[in-house]
Motif scaffolding. Structure first.
Motif, PDB file in Angstrom:
ATOM      1  N   GLY A 193      40.396  46.207  43.487  1.00 12.13           N
ATOM      2  CA  GLY A 193      40.350  45.730  42.108  1.00 12.13           C
ATOM      3  C   GLY A 193      40.282  44.217  42.037  1.00 12.13           C
ATOM      4  O   GLY A 193      39.519  43.649  41.239  1.00 12.13           O
ATOM      5  N   PHE A 194      41.075  43.550  42.864  1.00 15.66           N
ATOM      6  CA  PHE A 194      41.038  42.088  42.891  1.00 15.66           C
ATOM      7  C   PHE A 194      39.698  41.582  43.406  1.00 15.66           C
ATOM      8  O   PHE A 194      39.235  40.514  42.993  1.00 15.66           O
ATOM      9  CB  PHE A 194      42.184  41.555  43.753  1.00 15.66           C
TER      10      PHE A 194
ATOM     11  N   ALA B 198      36.803  42.973  42.833  1.00 16.99           N
ATOM     12  CA  ALA B 198      35.868  43.058  41.717  1.00 16.99           C
ATOM     13  C   ALA B 198      36.060  41.897  40.743  1.00 16.99           C
ATOM     14  O   ALA B 198      35.089  41.284  40.282  1.00 16.99           O
ATOM     15  CB  ALA B 198      36.043  44.397  40.992  1.00 16.99           C
ATOM     16  N   VAL B 199      37.320  41.586  40.430  1.00 13.42           N
ATOM     17  CA  VAL B 199      37.596  40.484  39.503  1.00 13.42           C
ATOM     18  C   VAL B 199      37.162  39.147  40.098  1.00 13.42           C
ATOM     19  O   VAL B 199      36.657  38.262  39.397  1.00 13.42           O
ATOM     20  CB  VAL B 199      39.093  40.454  39.143  1.00 13.42           C
ATOM     21  N   SER B 200      37.351  38.990  41.412  1.00 15.05           N
ATOM     22  CA  SER B 200      37.011  37.724  42.056  1.00 15.05           C
ATOM     23  C   SER B 200      35.519  37.436  41.998  1.00 15.05           C
ATOM     24  O   SER B 200      35.102  36.275  42.083  1.00 15.05           O
ATOM     25  CB  SER B 200      37.462  37.751  43.527  1.00 15.05           C
ATOM     26  N   LEU B 201      34.714  38.473  41.848  1.00 15.84           N
ATOM     27  CA  LEU B 201      33.268  38.283  41.802  1.00 15.84           C
ATOM     28  C   LEU B 201      32.769  37.841  40.438  1.00 15.84           C
ATOM     29  O   LEU B 201      31.621  37.419  40.314  1.00 15.84           O
ATOM     30  CB  LEU B 201      32.563  39.578  42.214  1.00 15.84           C
ATOM     31  N   VAL B 202      33.607  37.941  39.413  1.00 17.16           N
ATOM     32  CA  VAL B 202      33.173  37.548  38.066  1.00 17.16           C
ATOM     33  C   VAL B 202      34.011  36.404  37.503  1.00 17.16           C
ATOM     34  O   VAL B 202      33.771  35.967  36.380  1.00 17.16           O
ATOM     35  CB  VAL B 202      33.229  38.753  37.095  1.00 17.16           C
TER      36      VAL B 202
ATOM     37  N   LYS C  60      30.465  41.239  33.341  1.00 17.00           N
ATOM     38  CA  LYS C  60      31.516  40.299  32.971  1.00 17.00           C
ATOM     39  C   LYS C  60      32.537  40.916  32.027  1.00 17.00           C
ATOM     40  O   LYS C  60      33.730  40.598  32.076  1.00 17.00           O
ATOM     41  CB  LYS C  60      30.897  39.056  32.322  1.00 17.00           C
ATOM     42  N   VAL C  61      32.089  41.791  31.156  1.00 10.18           N
ATOM     43  CA  VAL C  61      32.975  42.383  30.157  1.00 10.18           C
ATOM     44  C   VAL C  61      33.729  43.590  30.720  1.00 10.18           C
ATOM     45  O   VAL C  61      34.938  43.739  30.518  1.00 10.18           O
ATOM     46  CB  VAL C  61      32.181  42.793  28.902  1.00 10.18           C
ATOM     47  N   ILE C  62      33.014  44.443  31.429  1.00  8.46           N
ATOM     48  CA  ILE C  62      33.593  45.701  31.887  1.00  8.46           C
ATOM     49  C   ILE C  62      34.559  45.502  33.052  1.00  8.46           C
ATOM     50  O   ILE C  62      35.591  46.182  33.135  1.00  8.46           O
ATOM     51  CB  ILE C  62      32.477  46.687  32.286  1.00  8.46           C
ATOM     52  N   THR C  63      34.250  44.571  33.963  1.00  8.04           N
ATOM     53  CA  THR C  63      35.077  44.410  35.160  1.00  8.04           C
ATOM     54  C   THR C  63      36.538  44.125  34.853  1.00  8.04           C
ATOM     55  O   THR C  63      37.430  44.764  35.428  1.00  8.04           O
ATOM     56  CB  THR C  63      34.497  43.302  36.063  1.00  8.04           C
ATOM     57  N   PRO C  64      36.887  43.166  33.961  1.00 12.65           N
ATOM     58  CA  PRO C  64      38.315  42.956  33.656  1.00 12.65           C
ATOM     59  C   PRO C  64      38.992  44.188  33.060  1.00 12.65           C
ATOM     60  O   PRO C  64      40.180  44.425  33.302  1.00 12.65           O
ATOM     61  CB  PRO C  64      38.278  41.803  32.637  1.00 12.65           C
ATOM     62  N   ILE C  65      38.235  44.984  32.292  1.00 18.41           N
ATOM     63  CA  ILE C  65      38.815  46.194  31.709  1.00 18.41           C
ATOM     64  C   ILE C  65      39.084  47.224  32.800  1.00 18.41           C
ATOM     65  O   ILE C  65      40.152  47.842  32.852  1.00 18.41           O
ATOM     66  CB  ILE C  65      37.865  46.772  30.643  1.00 18.41           C
ATOM     67  N   ILE C  66      38.100  47.389  33.677  1.00 16.21           N
ATOM     68  CA  ILE C  66      38.271  48.333  34.787  1.00 16.21           C
ATOM     69  C   ILE C  66      39.417  47.901  35.688  1.00 16.21           C
ATOM     70  O   ILE C  66      40.154  48.737  36.230  1.00 16.21           O
ATOM     71  CB  ILE C  66      36.956  48.450  35.578  1.00 16.21           C
ATOM     72  N   PHE C  67      39.591  46.596  35.858  1.00 21.02           N
ATOM     73  CA  PHE C  67      40.667  46.093  36.717  1.00 21.02           C
ATOM     74  C   PHE C  67      42.035  46.543  36.217  1.00 21.02           C
ATOM     75  O   PHE C  67      42.898  46.929  37.016  1.00 21.02           O
ATOM     76  CB  PHE C  67      40.611  44.563  36.769  1.00 21.02           C
ATOM     77  N   GLN C  68      42.244  46.515  34.917  1.00 20.58           N
ATOM     78  CA  GLN C  68      43.526  46.974  34.369  1.00 20.58           C
ATOM     79  C   GLN C  68      43.755  48.450  34.650  1.00 20.58           C
ATOM     80  O   GLN C  68      44.875  48.877  34.955  1.00 20.58           O
ATOM     81  CB  GLN C  68      43.559  46.707  32.869  1.00 20.58           C
TER      82      GLN C  68
END
Length: 229
Positions: free
Chosen positions: A134-135, A137-141, A96-104
């Motif tokens: 990337g989207f 990955a974000v959609s999964l969290v 949950k924490v890492i995915t939004p960072i990786i998305f950027q």
């Protein structure tokens, strides 16, 4: 509206091919020195795909667009499941924490690959796929309703259908600066610089948006109908 858009696209394609298609004057090989002199792109693949073989690239984009429209229309007729059933639960805090960072980081990488597609490995297809991933990955969290609101408000499903028309418009404008359809315009800048390769930058971003939009449309449709396909 969609029927008129498709009809307009077909008519435009017909006139482009009927008025400008030439047979018998194609080269069987490309010399690097000629590409640098005529196109200005260090990336020979981008120069060939976006200049010398632009018709092939355009029809690839057209086929991709039609396929996405067909998939979206077909899946859209299937009943959706309840929002509670759509949401996937991820209890791992790290994800949950890492995915939004990786998305950027993914967004920045995709933009870099798109911007430098004419002078380095990459291009619109690769950059669009990376951003779509990337989207995913974000959609999964993130909550499904949040993803749905983003998709609807962005109007990405409708905007991506304009890309083939914009490419045709670019081709017709080729008469203005080159005297032939899909003529490459040249920016100021020596090969290897960002301002080189002419219209490659414009075409790369159009392809970038189309591939991302198609990937995002399919992702959204599958999220809406998860468990029913």
């Amino acid at each position: 509206m969609k029927n008129y858009l498709v009809l307009t696209l077909i008519i435009a394609i017909f006139f482009v091919l009927a008025l400008n298609l030439k047979v018998g004057d194609m080269k069987s090989f490309y010399e690097p020195s000629e590409i640098l002199a005529e196109n200005g792109s260090i990336n020979m693949v981008s120069a060939i795909v976006l200049d010398y073989r632009i018709y092939d690239t355009f029809f690839e984009i057209l086929v991709f667009t039609v396929a996405i429209i067909g998939i979206s229309e077909f899946i859209g007729k299937i009943p959706t499941v309840a929002p509670d059933d759509q949401q996937i639960k991820y209890d791992t805090p790290i994800i949950k924490v890492i995915t939004p960072i990786i998305f950027q980081i993914i967004v920045l990488i995709s933009l870099y690959i798109a911007i430098t597609g004419h002078i380095a490995p990459g291009g619109g297809f690769a950059a669009g796929t990376i951003l779509g991933t990337g989207f995913l990955a974000v959609s999964l969290v993130r909550p499904t309703d949040e993803i749905e609101n983003l998709f609807v408000k962005s109007k990405i499903e409708k905007l991506k259908m304009l890309v083939p028309l914009l490419i045709i418009l670019y081709g017709l404008l080729g008469y203005t600066w080159g005297g032939t359809i899909f003529s490459n315009f040249h920016l100021q800048g020596s090969p290897g610089k960002l301002a080189s390769g002419g219209s490659a930058i414009l075409l790369i971003f159009l392809i970038y948006f189309e591939v991302f939009g198609g990937s995002w449309t399919i992702l959204y449709r599958f999220l809406k109908h998860k468990g029913l396909l």
